[in-house]
Enzyme design. Structure first.
Site, PDB file in Angstrom:
ATOM      1  N   HIS A 116       4.999  11.770  31.531  1.00 43.97           N
ATOM      2  CA  HIS A 116       5.609  10.786  31.079  1.00 43.97           C
ATOM      3  C   HIS A 116       4.801   9.552  30.584  1.00 43.97           C
ATOM      4  O   HIS A 116       5.384   8.757  29.846  1.00 43.97           O
ATOM      5  CB  HIS A 116       6.796  10.390  32.113  1.00 43.97           C
ATOM      6  CG  HIS A 116       5.847   9.599  33.278  1.00 43.97           C
ATOM      7  ND1 HIS A 116       5.598   9.792  34.535  1.00 43.97           N
ATOM      8  CD2 HIS A 116       5.605   8.087  33.337  1.00 43.97           C
ATOM      9  CE1 HIS A 116       5.173   9.021  35.006  1.00 43.97           C
ATOM     10  NE2 HIS A 116       5.174   8.101  34.658  1.00 43.97           N
ATOM     11  N   ASP A 141       5.601  17.148  35.528  1.00 40.97           N
ATOM     12  CA  ASP A 141       5.140  15.610  34.983  1.00 40.97           C
ATOM     13  C   ASP A 141       3.513  15.869  34.919  1.00 40.97           C
ATOM     14  O   ASP A 141       2.822  14.660  35.337  1.00 40.97           O
ATOM     15  CB  ASP A 141       5.644  14.809  35.991  1.00 40.97           C
ATOM     16  CG  ASP A 141       5.518  13.427  35.006  1.00 40.97           C
ATOM     17  OD1 ASP A 141       5.450  13.529  33.794  1.00 40.97           O
ATOM     18  OD2 ASP A 141       5.831  12.305  35.685  1.00 40.97           O
ATOM     19  N   SER A 186       0.894   5.074  37.265  1.00 43.07           N
ATOM     20  CA  SER A 186       1.248   6.834  36.915  1.00 43.07           C
ATOM     21  C   SER A 186       0.090   7.423  36.236  1.00 43.07           C
ATOM     22  O   SER A 186      -0.703   6.982  35.357  1.00 43.07           O
ATOM     23  CB  SER A 186       2.384   6.719  36.126  1.00 43.07           C
ATOM     24  OG  SER A 186       3.462   6.202  36.753  1.00 43.07           O
TER      25      SER A 186
END
Length: 466
Positions: free
Chosen positions: A121, A151, A225
């Site tokens: 993402h 992911d 992230s």
């Protein structure tokens, strides 16, 4: 003299009382004695490990110093053209305004020649990906491959010098309560280190059952992230992926993809260009008090097999409905996330030892994992899967890949027209199966157009450019 005698007597009495109290309370079999048989176990002074935050007990500095140089800042630049429908309708104006969007995140250098792992993402839809090292040097990165389900994305930069990198630890060996560090770039604050403990393992936050996260209470915020979760030796145990929050900021729960799963995905992308997922070939669910009571069994932990897939490794090894899987190799299985998390580290044709309970007896059988016939890949927001026998018979074809779903916002309006169509070729190359298509598409950039020939649900041949 009389006063002196009185003081002496008081002193003697005080000493006797003190000595007596000690004998009663603390001496052998005294009230607070460790040897007193009261039914309460009292730990000795030397019991257990020393814990605390003092530098004498635990020092994070070495792990932090190792990791901050191996975590990078990831800048995602995407561009889209915004049109004006009124100008198009009345004046035939076909132009549009190009808008640039910038997103940021983190990544971890995993090899000296510039391979970097991050979250899917973080780089999804990127026109350009810019990497900034801890020494402020910047590079343009190439997207090698992605796995949207877990992911994970793999990037590559070409640096003239050998890069410092993070080594992988065995995430299966991580223990709940173990100290960990999260390193990343929250809110564009580079080289940020936070500490916490492993709160839980094998967390599944999705209904697909494919996820198996490490949960920590290390502070993770937007921008973290794709960053590193490391142990106190600075070894990678996970890739920070998400937080659970009502506000969008850290409130005590953060999650990371275990390093064993991330490593397997990366190796697949490097070797095959796509993720190779094996399947055990069983369906069912995890046990708990309620489920066990309904099934009429005593076992309350493990994976209960409700169905075995035909021609799968599980069926060939003799597993059947009613069996309870409690261990895969040396990994204990208490939940579905335990099972799926371990299988996600394996490939088709890998052999694992399955420990299960049948009729109250524990048995062990080797199972060769099958190839996932429902293997899928994603490109430009289009998820593809292999066609089945029914598709081949219906359209009288022996090859092709089916459009399973549309996740791209730009293509959502064409969902009903595209979903279910079967792609026959991409840029005049026959789309024989998902593996071949995945390798072909991985060579294409997100901004490159591709020519697709497909059969729609009515059996008509159509050609589109995406």
């Amino acid at each position: 003299m009389k006063k002196f005698s009185t003081l002496l007597l008081v002193s003697l009495l005080s000493g006797v009382v003190t000595l007596g109290a000690y004998k009663v309370l603390f001496d052998t079999n005294g009230y607070f004695s460790n040897e007193r048989n009261s039914g309460i176990t009292v730990a000795s002074n030397s019991y257990g490990k020393r814990v605390g935050l003092s530098s004498e007990v635990l020092d994070f500095t070495d792990a932090a110093e190792k990791t901050i140089h191996n975590v990078v800042h990831v800048k995602n630049v995407s561009r889209r053209t915004v049109s004006n429908p009124i100008l198009e309708y009345f004046y035939g104006y076909k132009g549009g305004q190009t808008q640039e969007q910038v997103g940021t995140g983190s990544g971890v250098i995993i090899s000296e020649d510039g391979y970097i792992v991050t979250n899917n993402h973080v780089v999804k839809g990127a026109s350009e990906i810019e990497i900034t090292l801890n020494n402020k040097k910047t590079y343009t990165a190439k997207l090698i491959g992605t796995d949207s389900k877990m992911d994970i994305a793999l990037l590559k930069i070409d640096a003239k010098e050998k890069l410092s990198y993070t080594v992988f630890a065995n995430s299966d060996s991580v223990k709940v309560g173990e100290w960990v560090l999260a390193v990343g770039n929250p809110y564009n604050l580079t080289s940020t280190v936070t500490a916490g403990i492993v709160s839980a393992k094998a967390r599944d936050l999705d209904t697909s059952g494919i996820q198996s996260f490490i949960q920590t209470d290390a502070a993770v915020n937007p921008g973290n992230s794709g960053g590193a979760l490391v142990n106190t030796r600075g070894e990678l145990i996970g890739i920070n992926t998400m937080i659970s929050s009502m506000t969008g900021s850290y409130v005590g729960y953060s999650f990371a993809v275990p390093s064993n799963i991330a490593r397997k995905i990366i190796e697949d992308l490097m070797e095959f260009g796509n993720v190779q997922r094996g399947i055990l070939g069983v369906e069912g669910g995890e046990l708990n008090g309620i489920a066990s009571k309904e099934l009429g069994i005593a076992q309350t932990e493990g994976f209960y097999i409700n169905k075995v897939t035909q021609n799968s490794g599980a069926e060939k090894s003799g597993l059947s409905k009613g069996d309870i899987i409690i261990k895969l190799d040396e990994q204990n299985i208490a939940t579905f996330a335990d099972l799926s998390g371990y299988i996600n580290t394996k490939r088709p044709n890998d052999k694992i030892q399955v420990t299960y309970i049948r009729d109250g007896k524990t048995k062990i059988v080797p199972v060769t994992l099958s190839k996932n016939e429902f293997f899928s890949t994603e490109f430009k927001g289009i998820e593809l899967e292999n066609i089945d026998a029914a598709d081949k018979k219906k359209f009288k074809i022996d090859y092709g890949v089916k459009i399973k779903s549309i996740t791209s916002e730009n293509l959502k309006q064409y969902d009903s027209e595209l979903r279910g169509n079967i792609i026959l070729s991409i840029d005049n190359v026959k789309a024989t199966n998902i593996e071949m298509v995945s390798k072909l598409l991985n060579k294409k950039g997100e901004n490159q157009t591709v020519r697709i020939e497909m059969i729609n649900k009515n059996g008509e041949i159509i050609r589109v450019i995406i």
